[in-house]
Structure formats: structure tokens, C-alpha cells
Design an enzyme around this catalytic site. Sequence first.
Site, PDB file in Angstrom:
ATOM      1  N   HIS A 293      -1.677   4.078  -4.819  1.00 58.68           N
ATOM      2  CA  HIS A 293      -3.054   4.215  -5.293  1.00 58.68           C
ATOM      3  C   HIS A 293      -3.114   4.557  -6.781  1.00 58.68           C
ATOM      4  O   HIS A 293      -2.137   5.029  -7.375  1.00 58.68           O
ATOM      5  CB  HIS A 293      -3.791   5.294  -4.489  1.00 58.68           C
TER       6      HIS A 293
ATOM      7  N   GLU B 225      -0.439   9.707   3.466  1.00 53.96           N
ATOM      8  CA  GLU B 225       0.540  10.507   2.743  1.00 53.96           C
ATOM      9  C   GLU B 225       1.071  11.625   3.635  1.00 53.96           C
ATOM     10  O   GLU B 225       0.409  12.036   4.612  1.00 53.96           O
ATOM     11  CB  GLU B 225      -0.105  11.092   1.476  1.00 53.96           C
TER      12      GLU B 225
END
Length: 206
Positions: free
Chosen positions: A11, A84
Site C-alpha cells: 500500500h 497485515e
Amino acid sequence: MNRKKIYLVRHGQTDFNLKGVVQGSGIDAPINENGRRQAEAFFQAYQNIPFDQAYYTGLQRTKQSIQSFLDLGIPAISTTDLNEISWGDYEGLPMSPEESKYYKHMLTEWQNGNLDYCIAGGESPNIVAKRMQRGIDAILSGPGETILVCMHGRAMRIFLSLIMKQDLCHMDMFEHQNLCLYLLQETEGGNFELLKRNDTDHLKEL
């Protein structure tokens, strides 16, 4: 059999990245202005790739990073299996010298093969690997041949270790930056080769 080609990106930058604050699955931070510029630069470089399917995590920063591709109408799936790692009690804390020392100790434990070791309240590499494998299996068995996946730094290291059949204790070999690209091509026998590694050529004008 159609062989998958996977464009795997991290990201774009968040304010937590910029300030050196611990950011795992417990922090749903948006990308910042620089992250938006990184996302646009990646889109400009790869908008003509005929993606069949996109995947992003349950955290908004990954969707925001590939939103321009989604706006083209590419089918997309959000899955928390690709989230994550959870940094537990360290989520949202600045990386002080004390925390940095503990973080390095944790990495050493992982490199020495203690892959069940985790921060208090957080996830170990082995825990993440179990859900990550589910995510990988879904991608490989899912529709399409040319795939876009947006994820997170530590999660990417575990994803790449699994799909490249590397021991998790060596996962730090897969370096990353915000909006970097790993390009993977499936070969005979269901193995993968890396065509691009931590590539940021698309960001060179920023």
C-alpha cells in the site's frame, strides 16, 4: 492450464509510516497525500495491464492504493486473510529506542527459527502464515490469469515466502517500500519465479 501472473504491491504511504509509528492489522489508517501520489504513479504505469481480478485486505489503505484500478471495473475481492500482522500491544506506538531494541530482538528470534514468537497480544509468523496460505489458495484457485494484489509490508514477506516456498526464517530477504511491486509468474509445476523485486521505477518522478 492458465498460469497466474501476480502483480503484488504494498500500500501507499500513511502518516503512521511517515512518523515511524507501529502499524499492523489493528490500525486502519488511510494513505496520506504522498501515498495518493504513489498510487496515482503506479496506476499511470500499469493501467493498461489487463487485470482479470484484484485482491486487497480488510484495511482501507490497500483498497485506496488500487482504487483507480477498481474504478475501471476490475472485479475485486477484499479478504482479511491477507491482512497485515497484528503487532498487539505495540500497535499505534512510536518506534522509540526501547521498542526498536525489542523489535530487533523479535526479528532475531524469527531468523533463528522461533516462528511462534510474537509481541504480547499480537500474531506470530506461523499464525499469519496459516491465514495467508488460505488467501494464496483462494487467489490461485480463483478466476483470472493476471492478478493484482495489494497488501502490507510484513504480510508481503510472509506471502512471498510461502508462494516462493522459502522458509519463513528468511522472509526478511523480501525487502519492500511503500507502493513497491513484486511481479510473480507461475511456472510449470505450480512454482513461481520473480520477474520484478521491490520495484519502484514507477515512483522515480515523485
